[in-house]
Each structure stands twice: as structure tokens, then as C-alpha cells.
Design a protein around this motif. Structure first.
Motif, mmCIF file in Angstrom:
data_model
loop_
_atom_site.group_PDB
_atom_site.id
_atom_site.type_symbol
_atom_site.label_atom_id
_atom_site.label_comp_id
_atom_site.label_asym_id
_atom_site.label_seq_id
_atom_site.Cartn_x
_atom_site.Cartn_y
_atom_site.Cartn_z
ATOM 1 N N ASN A 46 1.151 6.915 -6.641
ATOM 2 C CA ASN A 46 -0.078 7.715 -7.025
ATOM 3 C C ASN A 46 0.366 9.109 -6.159
ATOM 4 O O ASN A 46 -0.838 10.004 -6.431
ATOM 5 C CB ASN A 46 -1.195 7.233 -5.899
ATOM 6 C CG ASN A 46 -1.594 5.834 -7.014
ATOM 7 O OD1 ASN A 46 -1.391 5.656 -8.134
ATOM 8 N ND2 ASN A 46 -2.069 4.848 -6.196
ATOM 9 N N GLN A 96 0.874 -1.381 0.119
ATOM 10 C CA GLN A 96 -0.076 0.064 0.086
ATOM 11 C C GLN A 96 0.931 1.455 -0.070
ATOM 12 O O GLN A 96 0.562 2.366 -0.639
ATOM 13 C CB GLN A 96 -0.808 -0.081 1.021
ATOM 14 C CG GLN A 96 -1.847 1.081 1.296
ATOM 15 C CD GLN A 96 -2.966 1.262 0.091
ATOM 16 O OE1 GLN A 96 -3.457 0.239 -0.302
ATOM 17 N NE2 GLN A 96 -2.984 2.497 -0.613
ATOM 18 N N HIS A 97 1.709 1.368 0.729
ATOM 19 C CA HIS A 97 2.842 2.366 0.764
ATOM 20 C C HIS A 97 3.614 2.746 -0.489
ATOM 21 O O HIS A 97 3.673 3.928 -1.226
ATOM 22 C CB HIS A 97 4.028 2.289 1.841
ATOM 23 C CG HIS A 97 4.936 3.705 2.193
ATOM 24 N ND1 HIS A 97 4.344 4.546 2.651
ATOM 25 C CD2 HIS A 97 5.963 3.696 1.933
ATOM 26 C CE1 HIS A 97 5.043 5.730 2.662
ATOM 27 N NE2 HIS A 97 6.610 5.077 2.320
ATOM 28 N N SER A 115 2.217 1.831 -3.383
ATOM 29 C CA SER A 115 0.977 2.319 -4.230
ATOM 30 C C SER A 115 0.860 3.630 -4.123
ATOM 31 O O SER A 115 0.895 4.432 -5.216
ATOM 32 C CB SER A 115 -0.312 1.503 -4.016
ATOM 33 O OG SER A 115 -1.359 2.042 -4.673
ATOM 34 N N ASN A 116 0.823 4.069 -2.679
ATOM 35 C CA ASN A 116 0.750 5.450 -2.364
ATOM 36 C C ASN A 116 1.942 6.394 -2.964
ATOM 37 O O ASN A 116 1.646 7.750 -3.384
ATOM 38 C CB ASN A 116 0.794 5.891 -0.595
ATOM 39 C CG ASN A 116 -0.448 5.114 -0.262
ATOM 40 O OD1 ASN A 116 -1.557 5.188 -1.047
ATOM 41 N ND2 ASN A 116 -0.426 4.804 1.044
ATOM 42 N N SER A 130 0.079 10.074 -3.070
ATOM 43 C CA SER A 130 -0.402 10.325 -1.954
ATOM 44 C C SER A 130 0.363 10.096 -0.681
ATOM 45 O O SER A 130 0.213 10.757 0.434
ATOM 46 C CB SER A 130 -1.700 9.438 -1.805
ATOM 47 O OG SER A 130 -1.412 8.205 -1.775
ATOM 48 N N LYS A 131 1.714 9.902 -0.907
ATOM 49 C CA LYS A 131 2.761 9.592 0.391
ATOM 50 C C LYS A 131 3.967 10.146 -0.361
ATOM 51 O O LYS A 131 4.373 9.848 -1.581
ATOM 52 C CB LYS A 131 2.744 8.324 0.682
ATOM 53 C CG LYS A 131 1.681 7.811 1.683
ATOM 54 C CD LYS A 131 1.427 8.417 3.004
ATOM 55 C CE LYS A 131 0.517 7.957 3.494
ATOM 56 N NZ LYS A 131 0.087 8.605 4.896
#
Length: 120
Positions: free
Chosen positions: A42, A35-36, A38-39, A44-45
Motif C-alpha cells: 500500500n 501488516q508490514h 500490506s504496508n 505506506s512503508k
């Protein structure tokens, strides 16, 4: 100068896919969650510098290559950058490095020989 995290994430994704790597593979190697990863792709992180360095190494590129979209460019030269990027996108990371080394050698040679043609 600010980092363009959206462009960074897109570049990471593009290189990852060219190299045939999954988000899961990179996440495992970087010891982060999928998830990190992916973030990061994207935007978002924001990844840490240490993580970016490790990511660049895994992808077989330099930090400059990852952050290329964050560097300001001269407007007149944009078309040349775009054409160059389009050519290099067809190459693997290793082939891009070889092409860049060849380009650097060519440009260095041209700079050394400036004016010599006029003298002859």
C-alpha cells in the motif's frame, strides 16, 4: 531518480497474485509481519534494499522488474512499453523471463546484422 513506492507496491501485489502467493506466505518467508507486507504493497512503508532483493527472489523476478515504474521512459516509446507489459502480464514470472531472454537474443541479432541486408 526517486522510487515510485505506490507503483512498486502495486507491482508486488500483481506479481504475488499471478504467482498465487498470499501476503501471509510472503511475510512468513521474509520474516516480517503480515501488516508490514500490506504496508509495503500500500506504499505506506518503504522496504529496505535487502528486503526488496529477498522479495524479488521469492516472487521469481528481478529488481529491475519490481522497480520498472521508477525508471524514466521516453514519451514516444510509452505505447510500446504499455503494449509489451500487457502481453507479458499474461505470463508467469518464469515465462516473462524466457520471453525477455528471447527478446534480448532477437534484438542482439538484429543489431549484429544491421547493414548486412543493405550489402546483399
Amino acid at each position: 531518480m526517486e522510487i515510485n513506492y505506490k507503483a512498486l507496491g502495486e507491482r508486488i501485489r500483481k506479481i504475488r497474485k499471478i504467482e498465487g502467493m498470499t501476503q501471509e506466505y510472503l511475510a512468513e518467508k521474509l520474516e516480517i509481519s503480515t501488516q508490514h507486507m500490506s504496508n509495503i504493497e500500500n506504499a505506506s512503508k518503504k522496504p529496505s534494499l535487502a528486503l526488496l532483493m529477498d522479495l524479488a527472489e521469492l516472487l521469481g523476478v528481478t529488481l529491475d522488474e519490481l522497480l520498472a515504474d521508477s525508471y524514466p521512459r521516453e514519451r514516444e516509446g510509452d505505447i510500446l512499453y504499455t503494449e509489451t507489459e500487457m502481453i507479458l502480464e499474461r505470463c508467469s514470472a518464469k515465462e516473462r523471463r524466457i520471453a525477455m531472454e528471447m527478446l534480448e537474443a532477437l534484438v542482439s541479432s538484429m543489431i549484429r546484422n544491421r547493414g548486412k541486408d543493405e550489402e546483399e
